[in-house]
Write an enzyme that holds these catalytic residues in place. Sequence first.
Site, mmCIF file in Angstrom:
data_model
loop_
_atom_site.group_PDB
_atom_site.id
_atom_site.type_symbol
_atom_site.label_atom_id
_atom_site.label_comp_id
_atom_site.label_asym_id
_atom_site.label_seq_id
_atom_site.Cartn_x
_atom_site.Cartn_y
_atom_site.Cartn_z
ATOM 1 N N GLU A 140 0.820 -1.213 0.000
ATOM 2 C CA GLU A 140 0.000 0.000 0.000
ATOM 3 C C GLU A 140 0.850 1.257 0.000
ATOM 4 O O GLU A 140 1.827 1.367 0.738
ATOM 5 C CB GLU A 140 -0.914 0.001 1.231
ATOM 6 C CG GLU A 140 -2.339 0.376 0.919
ATOM 7 C CD GLU A 140 -2.973 -0.584 -0.075
ATOM 8 O OE1 GLU A 140 -3.148 -0.188 -1.243
ATOM 9 O OE2 GLU A 140 -3.289 -1.714 0.308
ATOM 10 N N ASP A 149 -3.740 0.904 -9.523
ATOM 11 C CA ASP A 149 -5.171 0.682 -9.701
ATOM 12 C C ASP A 149 -5.522 0.450 -11.166
ATOM 13 O O ASP A 149 -6.267 -0.464 -11.516
ATOM 14 C CB ASP A 149 -5.961 1.874 -9.174
ATOM 15 C CG ASP A 149 -5.746 2.114 -7.691
ATOM 16 O OD1 ASP A 149 -5.203 1.211 -7.021
ATOM 17 O OD2 ASP A 149 -6.116 3.193 -7.216
ATOM 18 N N GLY A 179 -12.153 1.615 -1.181
ATOM 19 C CA GLY A 179 -10.797 1.090 -1.283
ATOM 20 C C GLY A 179 -10.645 0.011 -2.329
ATOM 21 O O GLY A 179 -9.590 -0.603 -2.442
#
Length: 572
Positions: free
Chosen positions: A61, A228, A171
């Site tokens: 992350e 992403d 998320g």
Amino acid sequence: MLLADQPIPVYTNLTDLYGSFGSSLNHAVRWNELTEEFKSRFGRPPTYIVRAPGRVNLIGEHIDYALFGVLPTAVERDILIACAPRPGDSPGSVVAENLNAKYSKQDFAPTTISDGKAEGWHLDIDKKELRWESYVKAGYYGVLSHYFPKSTDKPVPVDMLVTGSVPAGSGLSSSAAMVVASTLTFLAVNNKLEQVQGSEHKPLSKGNLVTMAMENEKRVGVNSGGMDQAASVMSNASSALYITFYPTLSASPLPLPQRALFIITNSLVVSDKAVTAKHRYNLRVVETLVGARVLARALGIKLHDVHGEGHGHGHGHGHNKTKWEKVTYREVLGRFVNEPQGCGPEGDMGPESLIIALKGILTKLNCLLPQRIRGAAARERESEELGVTMEEMIEMSGLSPKVFHEVYLSWVDVEATHFQLYKRAKHVFSESLRVLQFRKICLDAADNLPFRSISNKASTNNEPDRLGQLMNESQKSCSDVFECSCPELDLLTKLCREAGAYGSRLTGAGWGGCAVSLVAEDKAEAFIQKIKETYPPYKDLEGPKLEEVIFATRPSSGACGGFFKFWCRKVD
């Protein structure tokens, strides 16, 4: 062929797209309902339905914009856009509707602007009050700027109808899925899915789409690192992805142990990273980038600042003719260990050497602390005391205030009284190490086929326990060091571990949204029931409402497998 070089395919049935794994979502029903509703609203069937999935990041992350590798996978939940050119209307105009009644119908069209030398395009995107159509406009803008550079070449008018099963602010990267889907929509309806290279027409590659989607999402005010978009585009239905960004974007499949389930649990705290970016997401980007410059200077690492003629002063004199390098932590690490520089394999030291290098640089971070508290006692001090003021940070960077603002603040809005350079660096390097350790465990298990059962606690190397431990360490670092968790996520991950998960951590930008837990397949039902009973917001949820907030997932196909031409469409 590398994943990034593969073309974006067209499927003609849902089985090929989604694979054999089923979920609570009835895909065929959703696609047919979207088709029928498009026909009802616009009076004709759609030409395409474009799909882009959300993603779950298993581990890694807030390290992609530091150019370190991550381990995401696409999920089955996705954004679908039905679309068709609209005959007889003004070029480039868009009618955008959404099946969700809370999102109002939008009509807009791009306008041309000129700087006296060349014409460009403008679409009004309000970054302060973000609306759903802003993501549509962001995707459209990239297609306009890349494929319609001249005002004589006009985009077609478009009707589009959007639906989604990725919860917003969870998320699971609903924003990136929306931008990928809208980018692909405007490419498809304008027949821009091929690129002209010399005399050849080549299909648009997955890597091309990822790059364009990354650029597009920045137009809504989020400086994304690319994870992403890459996960949404490049994923396949059989594995996770190991995505690296240095020296160039690359993705490779990573096998996961059989009988392993990743269960998503939504904290029900909504975190819109575009709206809160100035004191959360974008602030972390700035802290990470500035920390890289400060660390490089402290370690005596050469920065590639390109000075104009007669302007070589280190404190910014003559900055108008100087190009200052915005170095990343991955680049600093490479130079720290004298890694060969360049594109391709010769510019990457490889995972084994990278593990050694990361362990080494983690001992060199005290230079990022305020001068007044450097030393072992710093670990026990309050967060604010570990941070530096704006004035201290500028001095540590070696730049003048004017140059510092130009390089690190002119392109982004941030708010803070203290900047946590030390803590952010500690998380970035330790989290990057955990990603490589997670990857190695999975690869080692795959080499010993058949995979050991995830529910077999007597497994020789205890892969699930080891993977879970890394996930738990990641959560602790996200909460305590990078400070991107929230009380609800801290509680939810704790309850997930108590309910039998091997490991549980937040996924996505954080500050709300979802957690991901590694759970034995044969324990999934009991796990879900236990979380329903113990996480307070779930206690009154039943049936579809419960399935919306807690669900199991396996790797899913990405947007590269997900749009239909209806002249050859067949829904299974």
